[in-house]
Design an enzyme around this catalytic site. Structure first.
Site, PDB file in Angstrom:
ATOM      1  N   ASP A   1     -59.392   5.101   0.912  1.00 19.26           N
ATOM      2  CA  ASP A   1     -60.413   5.565   1.849  1.00 19.26           C
ATOM      3  C   ASP A   1     -60.390   4.626   3.051  1.00 19.26           C
ATOM      4  OD1 ASP A   1     -61.529   3.245   0.909  1.00 19.26           O
ATOM      5  OD2 ASP A   1     -63.252   4.185  -0.027  1.00 19.26           O
TER       6      ASP A   1
ATOM      7  N   ASP B   1     -62.346  12.945  -5.903  1.00 21.58           N
ATOM      8  CA  ASP B   1     -62.373  11.611  -6.497  1.00 21.58           C
ATOM      9  C   ASP B   1     -63.823  11.284  -6.766  1.00 21.58           C
ATOM     10  OD1 ASP B   1     -63.561   9.158  -4.807  1.00 21.58           O
ATOM     11  OD2 ASP B   1     -62.916  10.729  -3.445  1.00 21.58           O
TER      12      ASP B   1
ATOM     13  N   CYS C   1     -62.170  17.057 -28.509  1.00 25.58           N
ATOM     14  CA  CYS C   1     -61.408  16.155 -27.633  1.00 25.58           C
ATOM     15  C   CYS C   1     -60.220  15.559 -28.382  1.00 25.58           C
ATOM     16  CB  CYS C   1     -62.325  15.041 -27.126  1.00 25.58           C
ATOM     17  SG  CYS C   1     -61.494  13.867 -26.041  1.00 25.58           S
TER      18      CYS C   1
ATOM     19  N   CYS D   1     -58.483  12.841 -27.235  1.00 27.00           N
ATOM     20  CA  CYS D   1     -58.166  11.532 -26.646  1.00 27.00           C
ATOM     21  C   CYS D   1     -57.985  10.466 -27.730  1.00 27.00           C
ATOM     22  CB  CYS D   1     -59.246  11.115 -25.641  1.00 27.00           C
ATOM     23  SG  CYS D   1     -60.669  10.257 -26.362  1.00 27.00           S
TER      24      CYS D   1
ATOM     25  N   CYS E   1     -61.314   9.525 -29.497  1.00 24.80           N
ATOM     26  CA  CYS E   1     -61.826  10.516 -30.449  1.00 24.80           C
ATOM     27  C   CYS E   1     -60.912  10.662 -31.674  1.00 24.80           C
ATOM     28  CB  CYS E   1     -62.011  11.861 -29.756  1.00 24.80           C
ATOM     29  SG  CYS E   1     -63.413  11.842 -28.624  1.00 24.80           S
TER      30      CYS E   1
ATOM     31  N   HIS F   1     -61.966   8.053 -22.897  1.00 26.17           N
ATOM     32  CA  HIS F   1     -62.537   9.355 -23.265  1.00 26.17           C
ATOM     33  C   HIS F   1     -63.016  10.132 -22.033  1.00 26.17           C
ATOM     34  CE1 HIS F   1     -64.873  12.476 -25.243  1.00 26.17           C
ATOM     35  NE2 HIS F   1     -65.821  12.188 -24.356  1.00 26.17           N
TER      36      HIS F   1
HETATM   37 ZN   LIG Z   1     -62.348  11.833 -26.519  1.00 20.64          ZN
END
Ligand SMILES: [Zn+2]
Length: 392
Positions: free
Chosen positions: A91, A281, A319, A321, A324, A350
């Protein structure tokens, strides 16, 4: 920079695209996590790569103050310094000058401010120096210097500011053009060589739709590689935000990327994409993670809450990830309450996985012309009331 629109969704303004810059390709719509000081807090490069981050945003203001753009330039530029070889967007520093800088004095020439870090030290940033700093950092996409006005602002203030931001945008473009000829600000050849950056202009005008139209028209007439809508997510209502996006979008050329700066919530991403935005963003997923607020397919949960004390389930059963797949809510809550640092990383992984997965699903929905159905399903799955977000 090259931008290709690959597909337009049949029933909405959404589109799939590809931005090509010197450090690679960026598929759009894209969500860029924020690496304020040259790192996405708590994560390693490997974490980001395995999450599928295609681009990160770094903050010019913070890097300018510490460690300094000249040091980063001597270290071979931002990509080399932070060991990230994928695209980076910086930026212009404007937003932070106005939100963090103290004792600001705004003039036509630029902004004098005191740093929030080194106390008394005064700094002066002009449109020209904002471009010079960003070029020294060497990001793939750089932004014009703009004034971010507070919310709410009066019409007169918003108008005066918007007109100055347009004049600043013109000066940024002129300064940027000089570099292409190998010249520095004072006409001396630059002492460093750089990857070519793309320069994006920013539309301002607060929440006055007439001002937004004038700003969009003027910024597009100056001509940039892409266009951002700035000054969103500053405390306005959702209808105000979406109305402003609706106002500006028709003015932005179809063949350039459109970027909603600092936006936003998962809902904002869907609503923005529907209206034709390509880039986003926001600090939300990473900052929320560090506060224990976690995004799930059913809404936001706060891991500090007592019901999770003996909850053997993952944060989100839908999820995939790392967090998880390995840890229960009970364990994550224990780590958070015990102030164990690793939990900040697990939570960040996560939340970013959630955002990237959302973007992935949005892209697939656009591809199959079913974004409206996807949106309906998304809202249905989310709880009516998210748990309160913690701010400490
Ligand atoms: Zn997760």
């Amino acid at each position: 920079m090259r931008f290709d629109v690959l597909k337009k969704e049949a029933k909405t303004g959404a589109r799939l695209g590809k931005i090509t810059v010197s450090h690679g390709e960026i598929n759009t719509p894209i969500f860029a996590p924020v690496g304020t000081a040259g790192i996405v807090k708590t994560l390693s490069k490997e974490d980001l790569v395995s999450l599928g981050a295609e681009m990160i945003l770094c903050n010019t203001y913070h890097l300018f103050l510490r460690p300094g753009h000249e040091l980063i330039q001597r270290m071979g530029g931002l990509h080399k310094f932070i060991s990230w070889d994928r695209p980076i967007l910086t930026d212009s520093g404007g937003f932070q000058v106005f939100s963090l800088g103290e004792l600001r004095k705004i003039t036509e020439e630029g902004v004098i401010f005191q740093s929030h870090l080194d106390g008394g030290q005064k700094h002066f940033i002009t449109p020209e120096t904002a471009i010079e700093i960003q070029e020294a950092l060497g990001a793939d996409i750089i932004m014009t210097f703009d004034e971010c006005i507070p919310y709410p602002s009066t019409f007169d203030y918003a108008k005066t500011s918007m007109e100055m931001t347009t004049r600043w945008a013109r000066r940024c473009k002129e300064r940027y053009g000089q570099r292409a000829n190998g010249k520095g600000h004072d006409e001396k050849p630059l002492a460093f060589s750089l990857q070519p950056s793309a320069l994006f202009g920013i539309v301002q005008g607060g929440f006055f739709q007439d001002l937004r139209k004038i700003s969009a028209n003027d910024i597009v007439n100056i001509g940039f590689d892409g266009y951002a809508i700035g000054g969103l997510s500053v405390g306005e209502t959702k209808p105000q935000m979406y109305e402003t996006i609706d106002t500006v979008m028709p003015y932005l050329p179809e063949d350039k990327p459109r970027y909603l700066m600092g936006v936003g919530t998962p809902e904002d991403l869907i609503e923005g994409v529907m209206r034709g935005a390509d880039m986003f963003d926001c600090v939300m997923p990473t900052r929320h993670a560090r506060n224990g607020s976690l995004f799930t397919s059913e809404g936001i949960i706060n891991i500090k809450n007592a019901p999770y004390t003996e909850d053997p389930e993952p944060l989100d059963k839908n999820c995939g990830c790392y967090t998880c797949r390995n840890y229960s809510r009970a364990y994550l809550r224990h780590l958070f309450m015990a102030k164990e640092m690793s939990v900040l990383r697990f939570n960040t992984i996560h939340n970013l996985y959630y955002y990237f997965n959302l973007i992935k699903n949005i892209r697939e929905a656009i591809k199959e012309d079913r974004l409206l159905e996807f949106r309906k399903e998304f809202y249905k799955n989310r709880r009516e009331n998210d748990e309160p977000v913690s701010n400490n």
